[in-house]
Write an enzyme that holds these catalytic residues in place. Sequence first.
Site, PDB file in Angstrom:
ATOM      1  N   ARG A 110       1.035  -1.246  -0.063  1.00  0.00           N
ATOM      2  CA  ARG A 110       0.134  -0.148  -0.100  1.00  0.00           C
ATOM      3  C   ARG A 110       0.783   1.262  -0.029  1.00  0.00           C
ATOM      4  O   ARG A 110       1.994   1.337   0.852  1.00  0.00           O
ATOM      5  CB  ARG A 110      -0.913   0.103   1.294  1.00  0.00           C
ATOM      6  CG  ARG A 110      -1.737   1.151   1.428  1.00  0.00           C
ATOM      7  CD  ARG A 110      -3.123   0.771   0.394  1.00  0.00           C
ATOM      8  NE  ARG A 110      -4.064   1.677   0.859  1.00  0.00           N
ATOM      9  CZ  ARG A 110      -5.218   1.915  -0.104  1.00  0.00           C
ATOM     10  NH1 ARG A 110      -5.283   1.483  -1.241  1.00  0.00           N
ATOM     11  NH2 ARG A 110      -6.222   2.571   0.280  1.00  0.00           N
ATOM     12  N   THR A 397      -9.427   0.772  -9.940  1.00  0.00           N
ATOM     13  CA  THR A 397      -8.682  -0.351  -9.579  1.00  0.00           C
ATOM     14  C   THR A 397      -8.761  -1.743 -10.502  1.00  0.00           C
ATOM     15  O   THR A 397      -9.302  -1.813 -11.482  1.00  0.00           O
ATOM     16  CB  THR A 397      -9.094  -0.950  -8.080  1.00  0.00           C
ATOM     17  OG1 THR A 397      -8.895   0.360  -7.172  1.00  0.00           O
ATOM     18  CG2 THR A 397      -8.155  -1.820  -7.320  1.00  0.00           C
ATOM     19  N   THR A 415      -3.931  -0.834  -7.485  1.00  0.00           N
ATOM     20  CA  THR A 415      -4.712   0.086  -7.836  1.00  0.00           C
ATOM     21  C   THR A 415      -3.876   1.528  -8.160  1.00  0.00           C
ATOM     22  O   THR A 415      -2.822   1.620  -7.668  1.00  0.00           O
ATOM     23  CB  THR A 415      -5.863   0.579  -6.700  1.00  0.00           C
ATOM     24  OG1 THR A 415      -6.438   1.735  -6.892  1.00  0.00           O
ATOM     25  CG2 THR A 415      -5.015   0.837  -5.466  1.00  0.00           C
ATOM     26  N   GLY A 483     -13.625  -1.880  -7.704  1.00  0.00           N
ATOM     27  CA  GLY A 483     -14.954  -1.194  -7.330  1.00  0.00           C
ATOM     28  C   GLY A 483     -14.942  -0.301  -6.150  1.00  0.00           C
ATOM     29  O   GLY A 483     -16.227  -0.158  -5.474  1.00  0.00           O
TER      30      GLY A 483
HETATM   31  N1  GLY Z   1      -8.070   2.915  -3.724  1.00  0.00           N
HETATM   32  C1  GLY Z   1      -9.240   1.790  -3.499  1.00  0.00           C
HETATM   33  C2  GLY Z   1      -9.044   0.804  -2.206  1.00  0.00           C
HETATM   34  O1  GLY Z   1      -7.898   0.885  -1.820  1.00  0.00           O
HETATM   35  O2  GLY Z   1     -10.123   0.300  -1.930  1.00  0.00           O
END
Ligand code: GLY
Length: 577
Positions: A110, A397, A415, A483
């Site tokens: 992340r 994503t 994403t 989504g």
């Molecule tokens: N930006 C989409 C997610 O991380 O859920």
Amino acid sequence: MRLILALTLAAAPAAAQQTADAVAPEAASGLAPEVSAPVTSENWMVAAANPLAVEAGARVLREGGSAADAMVAVQAVLGLVEPQSSGLGGGAFLVYYDAASGEVTTLDGRETAPLSVTPTLFQKDGEPMGFWDAVVGGLSVGTPGTPALMETAHRRWGTANWGGLFDEAISLAEGGFAVSPRLAMLVAGDMDRLTVAPTTAAYFYPNGEAIAEGATLVNAAYGATLRALASEGAQAFYTGEIAEGIVATVRGAAQPGRLEMRDLANYEVIERPAVCAPYRGAEVCGMGPPSSGALTVGQILGLLQPYDLAALGPDAPEAWRLIGDASRLAFADRGRYMADSDFVPMPTKGLVDPAYLAERAQLLEGDMALEEVAPGTPPWDHAMLLADDQSLELPSTSHISIVDADGNALSMTTTIENGFGSRLMAPGGFLLNNELTDFSFRTHSDGVPIANRVEPGKRPRSSMSPTIVMEDGAPVLVVGSPGGSRIIGYVAKTIISHMDWGMDVQQAVAMPHLVNRFGTYDLEEGTSAETLSEALTAMGYETNVRGLTSGLHVIAIGPDGLSGGADPRREGVAIGE
Ligand code: GLY
């Protein structure tokens, strides 16, 4: 009732392949769609959002590469041909079943908030900024994690030569690729934002015209970035010229961001234990904090355990009352408790504690929609006041599912956040994420802190739900979707469709969507889901008919081999041999 969602099965010369081309709808008696059979194979399979990317992964698997090797090839091509959804400038979560050890683990790639941010990053004069004002420009850009995740996964589970995994993507970037219908449509629809930054405008709007479907697009800068990654590894991205280009783009944007070289140089992928929740005798394993995915999917399924969804079937409004309110209860806990647990204490185990969920499931015993839904009090050896979250996530994503010939299974959701991310393109030919807008713009509510507030080095809460379902210690289903926060509903519903309602993976993927997060029931436009509107309204729900563009890619692993499904709502395919 007739369904619009349908697929056609096309056989590729050397491999079974599922395409997402729509064919004339077939008659169906309810929500279970009549679609072509899923693609099947004996040895390996890969499913993702673009045929060129899936072909690259299939080549690696055909040559004996592992699921981790194939992922690197798929991700490198996705960043080129589906740049709006994922890429080197973004982040990802990976769930991996290692057949040799029998273990499921996760990698957290992340994005992180730059070290120089403050909790009021997205406020002006003490008030939250408008969402789009925050997205476009440098302020929303977090330190990318995807290149480091690709390298970490390869070091851990790769068997193929690292450099060779980029060959396909380099050749497509330098030789050109055909712009897909979806990319052309999305570029044409985002002109105002894509033309704010000159480099982005020049790529997507050469000579002022949007790139057209079928046109050949060359991205030499991306090819050069991939060559550097291939020969020097991920450090070529996090230090030196490529990193300098990223920082200059973020800090030089009309709305400058805070990213610095030290943020990139210090970036680390974190291996975390998978979060697993029991369901119908299986273990549903996925990504824990900073993703809310596995916990919220696990809560929804845990709340539904006492109810016989199989007996109700997919056409019963009662089934959707149970699923809808289980989801609302889970989202209430998500909004209160879930964030980056490296920064905020979290009742991670308590949230999927079977006794807690069994007690909370009693709230579903009536026959009308719950009038009020509030967070519960999961078991927790910590006393802490937290306010409900206030962040907005829009659909975007991409998801990759892979099973290799040795039985390793990989589920990765990847994403750059919003479609086209921050709209900033680095000189290295990739778009930069706007992941920081997944944080809450407010820091407190009535003086009580919000768990998902911005903090330096913190990872914004995600909804990404890459999942591997395990039975008797072996994987049986690999699933995930894009989504936004509806990802959670898409994944839970696909698991229910397959496990409770016996749908094959292609039916489960194509089945019309009904999603409830915060009270309003979203029903997928143009599908038989609309026919449930009256019954759900009579139960007390507000309904909203709308497009629900999931991008589910699913592989089931059974005694007779593999079967794969690709979402007809996007351009993906599944290929296996
Ligand atoms: N930006 C989409 C997610 O991380 O859920």
